[in-house]
Design a protein around this motif. Sequence first.
Motif, PDB file in Angstrom:
ATOM      1  N   TYR A  87      49.582  38.821  45.664  1.00 39.14           N
ATOM      2  CA  TYR A  87      49.510  39.729  44.510  1.00 39.14           C
ATOM      3  C   TYR A  87      48.574  40.905  44.731  1.00 39.14           C
ATOM      4  N   CYS A  88      47.717  40.830  45.750  1.00 38.64           N
ATOM      5  CA  CYS A  88      46.551  41.720  45.794  1.00 38.64           C
ATOM      6  C   CYS A  88      46.767  42.946  46.681  1.00 38.64           C
TER       7      CYS A  88
ATOM      8  N   GLN B 281      31.151  42.548  44.533  1.00 41.67           N
ATOM      9  CA  GLN B 281      32.498  42.019  44.754  1.00 41.67           C
ATOM     10  C   GLN B 281      33.133  42.670  45.971  1.00 41.67           C
TER      11      GLN B 281
ATOM     12  N   GLY C 169      34.669  35.833  47.465  1.00 38.35           N
ATOM     13  CA  GLY C 169      35.676  34.873  47.880  1.00 38.35           C
ATOM     14  C   GLY C 169      35.091  33.572  48.393  1.00 38.35           C
TER      15      GLY C 169
ATOM     16  N   LEU D  56      31.174  34.372  41.165  1.00 41.38           N
ATOM     17  CA  LEU D  56      32.443  34.559  40.469  1.00 41.38           C
ATOM     18  C   LEU D  56      33.585  34.334  41.451  1.00 41.38           C
ATOM     19  N   LEU D  57      34.334  33.268  41.225  1.00 44.30           N
ATOM     20  CA  LEU D  57      35.459  32.938  42.108  1.00 44.30           C
ATOM     21  C   LEU D  57      36.583  32.431  41.210  1.00 44.30           C
TER      22      LEU D  57
ATOM     23  N   GLU E 138      42.382  31.257  40.000  1.00 44.59           N
ATOM     24  CA  GLU E 138      43.687  31.943  40.070  1.00 44.59           C
ATOM     25  C   GLU E 138      44.817  31.172  39.384  1.00 44.59           C
TER      26      GLU E 138
ATOM     27  N   ARG F 252      39.784  26.027  47.412  1.00 47.76           N
ATOM     28  CA  ARG F 252      39.260  26.891  46.348  1.00 47.76           C
ATOM     29  C   ARG F 252      38.528  26.045  45.303  1.00 47.76           C
TER      30      ARG F 252
ATOM     31  N   MET G 298      44.935  34.912  36.457  1.00 47.02           N
ATOM     32  CA  MET G 298      45.733  36.038  35.991  1.00 47.02           C
ATOM     33  C   MET G 298      46.749  35.511  34.984  1.00 47.02           C
TER      34      MET G 298
ATOM     35  N   PHE H 158      48.226  39.924  35.199  1.00 54.23           N
ATOM     36  CA  PHE H 158      48.695  40.320  36.529  1.00 54.23           C
ATOM     37  C   PHE H 158      49.324  41.707  36.399  1.00 54.23           C
TER      38      PHE H 158
ATOM     39  N   LEU I  12      43.309  46.922  43.597  1.00 51.93           N
ATOM     40  CA  LEU I  12      43.894  45.571  43.609  1.00 51.93           C
ATOM     41  C   LEU I  12      45.295  45.605  43.018  1.00 51.93           C
TER      42      LEU I  12
HETATM   43  N1  SAH Z   1      37.827  38.364  47.300  1.00 50.02           N
HETATM   44  C1  SAH Z   1      37.231  37.963  46.049  1.00 50.02           C
HETATM   45  C2  SAH Z   1      37.456  38.985  44.950  1.00 50.02           C
HETATM   46  C3  SAH Z   1      38.890  39.174  44.606  1.00 50.02           C
HETATM   47  S1  SAH Z   1      39.291  40.516  43.548  1.00 50.02           S
HETATM   48  C4  SAH Z   1      37.801  36.604  45.668  1.00 50.02           C
HETATM   49  O1  SAH Z   1      38.689  36.116  46.330  1.00 50.02           O
HETATM   50  O2  SAH Z   1      37.307  36.035  44.708  1.00 50.02           O
HETATM   51  C5  SAH Z   1      38.992  39.854  41.965  1.00 50.02           C
HETATM   52  C6  SAH Z   1      40.173  39.340  41.188  1.00 50.02           C
HETATM   53  O3  SAH Z   1      41.129  40.345  40.960  1.00 50.02           O
HETATM   54  C7  SAH Z   1      40.966  38.245  41.843  1.00 50.02           C
HETATM   55  O4  SAH Z   1      40.319  37.013  41.734  1.00 50.02           O
HETATM   56  C8  SAH Z   1      42.309  38.306  41.113  1.00 50.02           C
HETATM   57  O5  SAH Z   1      42.374  37.360  40.059  1.00 50.02           O
HETATM   58  C9  SAH Z   1      42.323  39.722  40.547  1.00 50.02           C
HETATM   59  N2  SAH Z   1      43.510  40.464  41.056  1.00 50.02           N
HETATM   60  C10 SAH Z   1      43.872  40.649  42.325  1.00 50.02           C
HETATM   61  N3  SAH Z   1      45.073  41.265  42.395  1.00 50.02           N
HETATM   62  C11 SAH Z   1      45.461  41.478  41.113  1.00 50.02           C
HETATM   63  C12 SAH Z   1      46.630  42.048  40.521  1.00 50.02           C
HETATM   64  N4  SAH Z   1      47.630  42.527  41.248  1.00 50.02           N
HETATM   65  N5  SAH Z   1      46.689  42.098  39.161  1.00 50.02           N
HETATM   66  C13 SAH Z   1      45.679  41.617  38.416  1.00 50.02           C
HETATM   67  N6  SAH Z   1      44.577  41.047  38.922  1.00 50.02           N
HETATM   68  C14 SAH Z   1      44.464  40.969  40.258  1.00 50.02           C
END
Ligand code: SAH
Length: 351
Positions: free
Chosen positions: A72-73, A110, A144, A163-164, A167, A187, A206, A237, A312
């Motif tokens: 998703y990222c 972050q 992460g 903060l983790l 998901e 995780r 999300m 999301f 993201l």
């Molecule tokens: N690498 C770190 C930070 C991740 S970014 C980790 O893994 O925890 C922070 C958050 O953004 C993620 O945990 C995810 O829930 C959210 N995120 C990532 N892609 C996204 C998307 N396409 N839409 C909405 N939220 C998203």
Amino acid sequence: MTSEVKVLIDELASRHTLSPDGYEQLIERRTPEAAEHLAKRADAVRREIYGNTVFVRGLIEISNICKNDCLYCGIRASNRNVERYRLDPDTIVACACDGWEYGYRTIVLQGGEETTYYSDDVLCYVIERIIKACPDTAVTVSMGERGRASFQRLYDAGATRYLLRHETANKEHYERLHPSSMSFEHRMQCLRDLRDIGYQVGAGMMVGSPFQTTRHLVDDLVFIETFKPDMVGIGPFIPHHDTPFADEPAGTLELTLYLLSIIRLIHPRVLLPATTALGTIDPLGREKGVQAGANVVMPNLSPVAVRKQYELYDNKICTGDESAVCRGCLARRMAKVGYEVVVDRGDIAGL
Ligand code: SAH
């Protein structure tokens, strides 16, 4: 609203728990009136504990370099169209000091997941410098999954929050959102390790992620009820054009708000951010989030020069504003709907 849904809401407000079937009914049979009733109950509960205050966390996006390939990222490893960056320690500390001047007493570091540059030594060095430079500031890390020994070292250096987001609390669903190199068990193990070490722990999911069903959300709510994270970050999301989920629909404002209210009632003291993603799908998303029971906002403190590179998801807001502008803008937005942004570390009540 059917009387059954009202009964479920009242039961949740008084007992802070429902059966999995109860949660499923509450979600599936929701109506606009039910959402309004639920938000009122949630807001009353948050006011009892936190009044009308809103905590701010200054978010510094320290790196978009990531070894993971979450489907998703936007900054997933296999996206070749991202210009990668990482901030050096001096720049991070300078951002944190700016934040201190604007009244932030929590800094969130972050970034993408990487331990090559951001080794424990480098992160510990950054944490120690922030703590020295910014009195009475809580440092949160959101970099992460790392090993337990690494979490321990960052904690010993002075980071007190991690903060983790989990998901999704459903293993099969987790596996559809992540590559096979990542595991649901790991995780969850990270979250337990963080808690054991003594961190205030943030989890979250999300809303409307691909393949998500109501049952998956029920699993998330049961997880929140049993693990009781100190913070729960939830947001819709939102697809990113350079990911396998580019054509998937975004999560909705309506369901995200409804879940924020449910989470407030499950765990009354929880720190609940109205996230940037919520502000991205609706111009008043964060205000509505706070009115539905959220009590935290996370303005961006990253240097403007790199903001667009920490993409993201598509159309992320606030990528052009100076940090000082973000802070003022959010304080005004909150004041308009009757809430007050405060200068505070923003610990969970009763700590
Ligand atoms: N690498 C770190 C930070 C991740 S970014 C980790 O893994 O925890 C922070 C958050 O953004 C993620 O945990 C995810 O829930 C959210 N995120 C990532 N892609 C996204 C998307 N396409 N839409 C909405 N939220 C998203």
